[in-house]
Design an enzyme around this catalytic site. Structure first.
Site, PDB file in Angstrom:
ATOM      1  N   HIS A 187       0.849  -1.190   0.000  1.00 13.88           N
ATOM      2  CA  HIS A 187       0.000   0.000   0.000  1.00 13.88           C
ATOM      3  C   HIS A 187       0.891   1.249   0.000  1.00 13.88           C
ATOM      4  O   HIS A 187       2.031   1.202   0.486  1.00 13.88           O
ATOM      5  CB  HIS A 187      -0.893  -0.046   1.245  1.00 13.88           C
ATOM      6  CG  HIS A 187      -1.864   1.066   1.366  1.00 13.88           C
ATOM      7  ND1 HIS A 187      -1.516   2.297   1.909  1.00 13.88           N
ATOM      8  CD2 HIS A 187      -3.167   1.166   1.033  1.00 13.88           C
ATOM      9  CE1 HIS A 187      -2.559   3.089   1.894  1.00 13.88           C
ATOM     10  NE2 HIS A 187      -3.587   2.427   1.373  1.00 13.88           N
ATOM     11  N   VAL A 189       1.396   3.831   1.840  1.00 13.86           N
ATOM     12  CA  VAL A 189       2.092   4.297   3.038  1.00 13.86           C
ATOM     13  C   VAL A 189       3.060   3.254   3.604  1.00 13.86           C
ATOM     14  O   VAL A 189       3.741   3.517   4.591  1.00 13.86           O
ATOM     15  CB  VAL A 189       1.112   4.724   4.157  1.00 13.86           C
ATOM     16  CG1 VAL A 189       0.289   5.912   3.721  1.00 13.86           C
ATOM     17  CG2 VAL A 189       0.233   3.561   4.591  1.00 13.86           C
ATOM     18  N   LYS A 190       3.128   2.077   2.989  1.00 13.03           N
ATOM     19  CA  LYS A 190       4.035   1.055   3.482  1.00 13.03           C
ATOM     20  C   LYS A 190       5.482   1.358   3.057  1.00 13.03           C
ATOM     21  O   LYS A 190       5.768   2.356   2.407  1.00 13.03           O
ATOM     22  CB  LYS A 190       3.600  -0.326   2.977  1.00 13.03           C
ATOM     23  CG  LYS A 190       2.222  -0.772   3.475  1.00 13.03           C
ATOM     24  CD  LYS A 190       2.122  -0.791   4.977  1.00 13.03           C
ATOM     25  CE  LYS A 190       0.930  -1.598   5.490  1.00 13.03           C
ATOM     26  NZ  LYS A 190      -0.374  -1.145   5.040  1.00 13.03           N
ATOM     27  N   ILE A 191       6.400   0.462   3.400  1.00 13.52           N
ATOM     28  CA  ILE A 191       7.828   0.734   3.236  1.00 13.52           C
ATOM     29  C   ILE A 191       8.208   0.844   1.764  1.00 13.52           C
ATOM     30  O   ILE A 191       8.973   1.728   1.365  1.00 13.52           O
ATOM     31  CB  ILE A 191       8.645  -0.335   3.980  1.00 13.52           C
ATOM     32  CG1 ILE A 191       8.313  -0.250   5.477  1.00 13.52           C
ATOM     33  CG2 ILE A 191      10.146  -0.145   3.751  1.00 13.52           C
ATOM     34  CD1 ILE A 191       8.744  -1.432   6.285  1.00 13.52           C
TER      35      ILE A 191
END
Length: 387
Positions: A187, A189-191
Protein backbone atom coordinates in the site's frame (compact mmCIF):
# COMPACT_ATOMS: atom_id res chain seq x y z
CA UNK A 1 0.91 25.95 7.32
CA UNK A 2 2.78 22.85 6.20
CA UNK A 3 1.15 19.46 6.45
CA UNK A 4 3.31 16.51 7.47
CA UNK A 5 1.46 13.19 6.93
CA UNK A 6 2.07 10.11 9.07
CA UNK A 7 3.19 8.20 5.96
CA UNK A 8 4.02 8.95 2.35
CA UNK A 9 5.19 7.03 -0.71
CA UNK A 10 8.43 7.96 -2.49
CA UNK A 11 8.09 7.82 -6.27
CA UNK A 12 11.27 8.59 -8.21
CA UNK A 13 11.88 9.13 -11.90
CA UNK A 14 13.20 5.57 -12.08
CA UNK A 15 9.81 4.33 -10.85
CA UNK A 16 7.98 6.48 -13.41
CA UNK A 17 10.23 5.22 -16.21
CA UNK A 18 9.67 1.58 -15.15
CA UNK A 19 5.89 2.00 -15.29
CA UNK A 20 6.05 3.95 -18.56
CA UNK A 21 8.07 1.15 -20.16
CA UNK A 22 5.27 -1.29 -19.30
CA UNK A 23 2.61 1.06 -20.66
CA UNK A 24 4.48 1.06 -23.98
CA UNK A 25 4.93 -2.74 -23.98
CA UNK A 26 2.69 -5.59 -25.09
CA UNK A 27 1.72 -6.64 -21.56
CA UNK A 28 -0.31 -4.66 -19.05
CA UNK A 29 -1.63 -7.52 -16.94
CA UNK A 30 0.15 -10.86 -17.19
CA UNK A 31 3.69 -10.42 -18.48
CA UNK A 32 7.29 -10.63 -17.22
CA UNK A 33 7.28 -7.87 -14.58
CA UNK A 34 5.12 -9.55 -11.92
CA UNK A 35 7.29 -12.71 -11.92
CA UNK A 36 10.38 -10.45 -11.78
CA UNK A 37 8.96 -8.70 -8.72
CA UNK A 38 8.11 -12.04 -7.09
CA UNK A 39 11.66 -13.25 -7.75
CA UNK A 40 13.16 -10.05 -6.31
CA UNK A 41 11.18 -10.35 -3.06
CA UNK A 42 11.73 -14.12 -2.71
CA UNK A 43 15.47 -13.68 -3.29
CA UNK A 44 15.68 -10.83 -0.79
CA UNK A 45 13.84 -12.82 1.89
CA UNK A 46 15.45 -16.18 1.15
CA UNK A 47 12.10 -17.84 0.43
CA UNK A 48 11.35 -20.44 -2.24
CA UNK A 49 8.01 -19.13 -3.50
CA UNK A 50 6.38 -15.68 -3.72
CA UNK A 51 2.97 -14.88 -5.19
CA UNK A 52 2.07 -11.26 -5.94
CA UNK A 53 -1.57 -10.23 -5.60
CA UNK A 54 -3.64 -7.05 -5.76
CA UNK A 55 -3.63 -6.41 -1.99
CA UNK A 56 -2.38 -7.83 1.30
CA UNK A 57 -6.02 -8.61 2.11
CA UNK A 58 -6.12 -10.88 -0.94
CA UNK A 59 -2.83 -12.45 0.15
CA UNK A 60 -4.29 -13.21 3.59
CA UNK A 61 -7.40 -14.71 1.98
CA UNK A 62 -5.56 -17.07 -0.36
CA UNK A 63 -3.19 -18.02 2.48
CA UNK A 64 -6.17 -19.09 4.59
CA UNK A 65 -7.70 -20.97 1.66
CA UNK A 66 -4.43 -22.77 0.94
CA UNK A 67 -4.29 -23.89 4.58
CA UNK A 68 -7.85 -25.29 4.18
CA UNK A 69 -9.37 -22.94 6.75
CA UNK A 70 -13.12 -23.33 6.61
CA UNK A 71 -16.41 -23.73 8.50
CA UNK A 72 -15.90 -25.12 11.99
CA UNK A 73 -12.28 -23.90 12.16
CA UNK A 74 -10.83 -21.11 14.29
CA UNK A 75 -8.33 -18.42 13.37
CA UNK A 76 -6.67 -16.47 16.19
CA UNK A 77 -4.90 -13.14 15.76
CA UNK A 78 -4.07 -9.94 17.61
CA UNK A 79 -6.80 -7.35 18.27
CA UNK A 80 -4.32 -4.57 17.39
CA UNK A 81 -4.32 -4.84 13.62
CA UNK A 82 -6.32 -3.67 10.64
CA UNK A 83 -9.66 -5.48 10.32
CA UNK A 84 -8.50 -7.38 7.20
CA UNK A 85 -6.37 -9.73 9.32
CA UNK A 86 -9.46 -11.05 11.09
CA UNK A 87 -11.86 -10.70 8.16
CA UNK A 88 -9.88 -13.17 6.05
CA UNK A 89 -11.04 -15.99 8.32
CA UNK A 90 -14.67 -14.96 7.95
CA UNK A 91 -14.30 -14.96 4.15
CA UNK A 92 -13.54 -18.68 4.51
CA UNK A 93 -16.51 -19.36 6.79
CA UNK A 94 -14.27 -19.86 9.82
CA UNK A 95 -14.54 -18.27 13.27
CA UNK A 96 -12.25 -15.62 14.78
CA UNK A 97 -10.80 -15.09 18.23
CA UNK A 98 -8.08 -12.82 19.56
CA UNK A 99 -5.02 -13.01 21.80
CA UNK A 100 -4.01 -9.97 23.84
CA UNK A 101 -0.84 -8.02 23.09
CA UNK A 102 2.51 -7.77 24.88
CA UNK A 103 2.66 -4.47 26.80
CA UNK A 104 6.11 -3.58 25.42
CA UNK A 105 6.11 -4.70 21.76
CA UNK A 106 2.33 -4.35 21.15
CA UNK A 107 2.58 -7.64 19.24
CA UNK A 108 0.62 -10.82 20.02
CA UNK A 109 1.84 -12.00 23.43
CA UNK A 110 3.27 -15.57 23.41
CA UNK A 111 2.48 -16.04 27.12
CA UNK A 112 -1.15 -15.00 26.59
CA UNK A 113 -1.26 -17.30 23.56
CA UNK A 114 0.03 -20.25 25.61
CA UNK A 115 -2.56 -19.68 28.35
CA UNK A 116 -5.36 -19.44 25.80
CA UNK A 117 -4.17 -22.59 24.01
CA UNK A 118 -4.15 -24.56 27.27
CA UNK A 119 -7.76 -23.58 27.89
CA UNK A 120 -8.79 -24.17 24.26
CA UNK A 121 -7.32 -27.67 24.35
CA UNK A 122 -9.47 -28.49 27.38
CA UNK A 123 -12.54 -27.13 25.59
CA UNK A 124 -11.76 -28.75 22.23
CA UNK A 125 -11.52 -25.37 20.48
CA UNK A 126 -7.91 -25.19 19.33
CA UNK A 127 -7.21 -22.85 16.42
CA UNK A 128 -6.35 -24.17 12.98
CA UNK A 129 -4.45 -20.98 12.08
CA UNK A 130 -2.74 -18.29 14.17
CA UNK A 131 -1.82 -14.98 12.54
CA UNK A 132 0.81 -12.96 14.43
CA UNK A 133 1.08 -9.33 13.26
CA UNK A 134 4.49 -7.68 13.06
CA UNK A 135 3.04 -4.39 14.25
CA UNK A 136 4.85 -1.24 13.07
CA UNK A 137 7.46 -3.50 11.42
CA UNK A 138 8.78 -5.18 14.58
CA UNK A 139 8.64 -8.98 14.29
CA UNK A 140 6.75 -11.04 16.84
CA UNK A 141 8.50 -13.63 18.99
CA UNK A 142 8.17 -16.15 16.17
CA UNK A 143 10.35 -18.84 17.74
CA UNK A 144 8.08 -19.01 20.80
CA UNK A 145 4.92 -18.96 18.67
CA UNK A 146 6.32 -21.66 16.37
CA UNK A 147 7.14 -23.91 19.34
CA UNK A 148 3.51 -23.60 20.44
CA UNK A 149 2.40 -24.45 16.88
CA UNK A 150 4.45 -27.66 17.03
CA UNK A 151 2.88 -28.55 20.40
CA UNK A 152 -0.73 -27.67 19.56
CA UNK A 153 -0.82 -28.38 15.83
CA UNK A 154 -1.86 -25.03 14.34
CA UNK A 155 -0.57 -23.36 11.18
CA UNK A 156 1.04 -19.90 11.14
CA UNK A 157 0.52 -16.99 8.75
CA UNK A 158 2.83 -14.07 9.51
CA UNK A 159 1.04 -10.80 8.78
CA UNK A 160 4.19 -8.86 7.89
CA UNK A 161 2.30 -6.09 6.10
CA UNK A 162 4.42 -3.56 8.02
CA UNK A 163 7.69 -5.42 8.00
CA UNK A 164 9.41 -5.97 4.65
CA UNK A 165 13.08 -5.04 5.03
CA UNK A 166 13.13 -5.97 8.71
CA UNK A 167 14.92 -8.91 10.30
CA UNK A 168 14.28 -11.44 13.06
CA UNK A 169 17.24 -13.12 14.75
CA UNK A 170 19.44 -11.75 11.98
CA UNK A 171 17.41 -13.23 9.10
CA UNK A 172 15.01 -11.41 6.75
CA UNK A 173 11.36 -11.26 7.77
CA UNK A 174 9.54 -13.30 5.14
CA UNK A 175 11.89 -16.29 5.08
CA UNK A 176 9.12 -18.43 6.66
CA UNK A 177 11.51 -20.25 8.99
CA UNK A 178 8.90 -20.12 11.74
CA UNK A 179 5.71 -19.95 9.67
CA UNK A 180 3.85 -21.60 6.81
CA UNK A 181 3.14 -18.37 4.90
CA UNK A 182 4.20 -14.72 5.25
CA UNK A 183 2.19 -11.81 3.84
CA UNK A 184 3.49 -8.39 2.79
CA UNK A 185 1.60 -5.20 1.88
CA UNK A 186 2.64 -2.64 -0.74
CA UNK A 187 0.00 0.00 0.00
CA UNK A 188 1.28 3.57 -0.61
CA UNK A 189 2.09 4.30 3.04
CA UNK A 190 4.03 1.05 3.48
CA UNK A 191 7.83 0.73 3.24
CA UNK A 192 7.77 0.10 -0.51
CA UNK A 193 4.70 0.47 -2.71
CA UNK A 194 3.10 -0.92 -5.85
CA UNK A 195 0.22 1.61 -5.43
CA UNK A 196 -1.94 -1.25 -4.14
CA UNK A 197 -0.67 -4.77 -3.84
CA UNK A 198 0.45 -7.60 -1.63
CA UNK A 199 2.43 -10.81 -1.67
CA UNK A 200 2.30 -14.23 -0.04
CA UNK A 201 5.58 -16.09 0.53
CA UNK A 202 6.10 -19.74 1.43
CA UNK A 203 8.68 -22.50 1.29
CA UNK A 204 6.00 -25.09 0.46
CA UNK A 205 5.53 -25.94 -3.21
CA UNK A 206 2.09 -27.37 -2.38
CA UNK A 207 0.90 -24.16 -0.67
CA UNK A 208 2.36 -22.04 -3.48
CA UNK A 209 0.48 -24.10 -6.07
CA UNK A 210 -2.80 -23.73 -4.16
CA UNK A 211 -2.37 -19.98 -3.71
CA UNK A 212 -1.55 -19.61 -7.41
CA UNK A 213 -4.87 -21.23 -8.26
CA UNK A 214 -6.88 -19.19 -5.78
CA UNK A 215 -5.50 -15.85 -7.02
CA UNK A 216 -6.60 -16.49 -10.62
CA UNK A 217 -10.13 -17.95 -10.76
CA UNK A 218 -9.00 -21.47 -9.77
CA UNK A 219 -7.77 -21.91 -13.34
CA UNK A 220 -4.73 -23.94 -14.42
CA UNK A 221 -2.92 -24.43 -17.71
CA UNK A 222 -0.65 -27.10 -16.20
CA UNK A 223 -1.46 -30.50 -17.81
CA UNK A 224 -0.28 -32.25 -14.64
CA UNK A 225 -3.15 -30.66 -12.68
CA UNK A 226 -5.86 -31.38 -15.25
CA UNK A 227 -8.45 -34.13 -15.06
CA UNK A 228 -7.75 -35.34 -18.61
CA UNK A 229 -5.36 -34.77 -21.48
CA UNK A 230 -5.37 -31.20 -22.79
CA UNK A 231 -7.58 -30.42 -25.79
CA UNK A 232 -4.91 -28.17 -27.31
CA UNK A 233 -2.63 -25.17 -26.71
CA UNK A 234 -5.65 -22.94 -25.94
CA UNK A 235 -6.91 -25.21 -23.18
CA UNK A 236 -7.28 -24.48 -19.47
CA UNK A 237 -9.33 -25.98 -16.67
CA UNK A 238 -10.98 -24.47 -13.61
CA UNK A 239 -10.25 -26.94 -10.82
CA UNK A 240 -11.04 -24.71 -7.78
CA UNK A 241 -13.31 -21.76 -7.01
CA UNK A 242 -10.80 -18.93 -7.21
CA UNK A 243 -10.76 -15.15 -7.39
CA UNK A 244 -9.36 -12.38 -9.56
CA UNK A 245 -6.58 -11.32 -7.19
CA UNK A 246 -3.82 -10.86 -9.76
CA UNK A 247 -1.31 -8.01 -9.69
CA UNK A 248 -0.86 -5.94 -12.86
CA UNK A 249 2.36 -5.51 -14.82
CA UNK A 250 2.34 -1.80 -13.96
CA UNK A 251 2.39 -2.66 -10.26
CA UNK A 252 5.03 -5.34 -10.77
CA UNK A 253 7.33 -2.91 -12.57
CA UNK A 254 6.90 -0.34 -9.80
CA UNK A 255 7.65 -3.01 -7.22
CA UNK A 256 10.86 -4.11 -8.95
CA UNK A 257 12.02 -0.49 -9.05
CA UNK A 258 11.11 0.16 -5.40
CA UNK A 259 12.90 -2.99 -4.21
CA UNK A 260 16.20 -1.44 -5.31
CA UNK A 261 15.78 1.18 -2.55
CA UNK A 262 14.28 -1.03 0.18
CA UNK A 263 17.38 -1.20 2.38
CA UNK A 264 17.99 2.53 2.03
CA UNK A 265 14.40 3.23 3.06
CA UNK A 266 14.64 1.06 6.18
CA UNK A 267 18.03 2.53 7.11
CA UNK A 268 16.57 6.04 6.94
CA UNK A 269 13.58 4.99 9.04
CA UNK A 270 16.01 3.75 11.71
CA UNK A 271 17.83 7.08 11.66
CA UNK A 272 14.52 8.86 12.17
CA UNK A 273 13.51 6.49 14.97
CA UNK A 274 16.78 7.14 16.81
CA UNK A 275 16.22 10.90 16.51
CA UNK A 276 12.66 10.50 17.82
CA UNK A 277 13.93 8.40 20.74
CA UNK A 278 16.46 11.08 21.69
CA UNK A 279 14.25 14.13 21.13
CA UNK A 280 11.23 12.67 22.93
CA UNK A 281 13.19 11.39 25.93
CA UNK A 282 12.15 14.25 28.21
CA UNK A 283 8.50 14.44 27.15
CA UNK A 284 5.66 12.60 28.96
CA UNK A 285 5.39 9.89 26.31
CA UNK A 286 6.49 6.25 26.02
CA UNK A 287 8.55 5.59 22.90
CA UNK A 288 8.49 2.23 21.04
CA UNK A 289 10.52 -0.52 22.71
CA UNK A 290 12.51 -2.71 20.34
CA UNK A 291 13.19 -6.35 21.16
CA UNK A 292 16.92 -7.23 20.90
CA UNK A 293 16.07 -10.12 18.52
CA UNK A 294 14.43 -7.74 16.07
CA UNK A 295 15.45 -5.24 13.40
CA UNK A 296 12.16 -3.54 12.67
CA UNK A 297 10.99 -2.42 9.25
CA UNK A 298 9.75 0.66 11.19
CA UNK A 299 6.66 1.22 9.11
CA UNK A 300 5.20 3.15 12.06
CA UNK A 301 6.46 5.04 15.09
CA UNK A 302 3.72 4.95 17.77
CA UNK A 303 4.10 6.81 21.04
CA UNK A 304 1.94 6.26 24.11
CA UNK A 305 0.84 9.32 26.04
CA UNK A 306 1.57 9.25 29.77
CA UNK A 307 -1.89 10.59 30.52
CA UNK A 308 -1.28 10.84 34.27
CA UNK A 309 1.44 13.42 33.57
CA UNK A 310 -0.44 15.74 31.21
CA UNK A 311 -3.58 17.83 31.51
CA UNK A 312 -4.98 17.11 28.04
CA UNK A 313 -6.77 13.91 27.09
CA UNK A 314 -5.82 11.53 24.29
CA UNK A 315 -8.31 12.99 21.81
CA UNK A 316 -7.33 16.58 22.66
CA UNK A 317 -3.66 15.88 21.94
CA UNK A 318 -4.52 14.08 18.70
CA UNK A 319 -6.79 16.86 17.43
CA UNK A 320 -4.36 19.60 18.46
CA UNK A 321 -1.56 17.97 16.45
CA UNK A 322 -3.76 17.64 13.37
CA UNK A 323 -4.94 21.24 13.68
CA UNK A 324 -1.30 22.33 13.48
CA UNK A 325 -0.51 20.28 10.37
CA UNK A 326 0.92 17.14 11.95
CA UNK A 327 -0.94 14.30 10.24
CA UNK A 328 -0.84 11.82 13.11
CA UNK A 329 -2.91 8.66 13.07
CA UNK A 330 -3.83 5.78 15.40
CA UNK A 331 -2.89 2.19 14.54
CA UNK A 332 -5.25 0.57 15.38
CA UNK A 333 -8.74 0.60 16.82
CA UNK A 334 -8.91 -2.87 18.44
CA UNK A 335 -10.74 -5.15 16.03
CA UNK A 336 -12.82 -6.80 18.77
CA UNK A 337 -14.29 -3.39 19.67
CA UNK A 338 -15.73 -2.84 16.18
CA UNK A 339 -19.56 -3.08 16.04
CA UNK A 340 -19.39 -5.97 13.54
CA UNK A 341 -17.27 -8.03 15.97
CA UNK A 342 -19.18 -6.94 19.06
CA UNK A 343 -22.27 -8.50 17.48
CA UNK A 344 -20.35 -11.79 17.70
CA UNK A 345 -20.14 -11.36 21.47
CA UNK A 346 -16.77 -9.67 21.94
CA UNK A 347 -16.58 -6.96 24.61
CA UNK A 348 -14.11 -4.10 24.75
CA UNK A 349 -12.77 -5.28 28.11
CA UNK A 350 -11.91 -8.75 26.79
CA UNK A 351 -8.32 -7.78 25.93
CA UNK A 352 -7.13 -5.21 28.48
CA UNK A 353 -3.63 -4.62 27.09
CA UNK A 354 -5.07 -3.87 23.66
CA UNK A 355 -7.57 -1.43 25.16
CA UNK A 356 -4.88 0.28 27.24
CA UNK A 357 -2.75 0.72 24.13
CA UNK A 358 -5.69 2.18 22.21
CA UNK A 359 -6.39 4.74 24.93
CA UNK A 360 -2.83 6.13 24.75
CA UNK A 361 -1.34 5.51 21.27
CA UNK A 362 -0.61 8.04 18.54
CA UNK A 363 1.42 7.27 15.40
CA UNK A 364 3.86 10.09 14.58
CA UNK A 365 5.00 10.82 11.01
CA UNK A 366 7.42 8.16 9.78
CA UNK A 367 8.50 7.82 6.15
CA UNK A 368 11.84 7.65 4.38
CA UNK A 369 11.66 11.14 2.87
CA UNK A 370 10.76 12.83 6.17
CA UNK A 371 13.44 15.49 6.69
CA UNK A 372 15.17 16.36 9.94
CA UNK A 373 13.56 19.81 9.71
CA UNK A 374 10.09 18.29 9.41
CA UNK A 375 10.83 15.90 12.26
CA UNK A 376 12.00 18.80 14.42
CA UNK A 377 8.68 20.54 13.69
CA UNK A 378 6.79 17.42 14.80
CA UNK A 379 8.71 17.35 18.09
CA UNK A 380 8.33 21.08 18.71
CA UNK A 381 4.57 21.08 18.11
CA UNK A 382 4.09 17.89 20.16
CA UNK A 383 6.00 19.47 23.07
CA UNK A 384 3.83 22.61 22.87
CA UNK A 385 0.64 20.53 22.80
CA UNK A 386 1.71 18.43 25.78
CA UNK A 387 2.47 21.55 27.84
Amino acid sequence: MQHIPYGRQDITQADVDAVLTVLQSDFLTQGPKVPAFEHAVASYCGTKHALAVNSATSALHIACLALDLGPGDWLWTSPITFVATANCALYCGAKVDFVDIDFRTYNLCPQALERKLEQAEREGKLPKVVVPIHLCGQPCDMKAIHSLAVRYGFKIIEDASHAIGGRYKGKPIGNCEYSDITVFSFHPVKIITTAEGGMALTNSAELASKMSLFRSHGITRDPAQMTHKTDGPWYYQQIELGYNYRMTELQGALGVSQMERLDAYVTRRHQLARRYDELLAKLPVTTPWQHPDSYSGLHLYPIRLQLDKITKGHRQVFESLREQGIGVNLHYIPVHSQPFYQRMGFKSADFPQAQAYYREAISLPMFATLTDVQQDAVIRILAEVLE
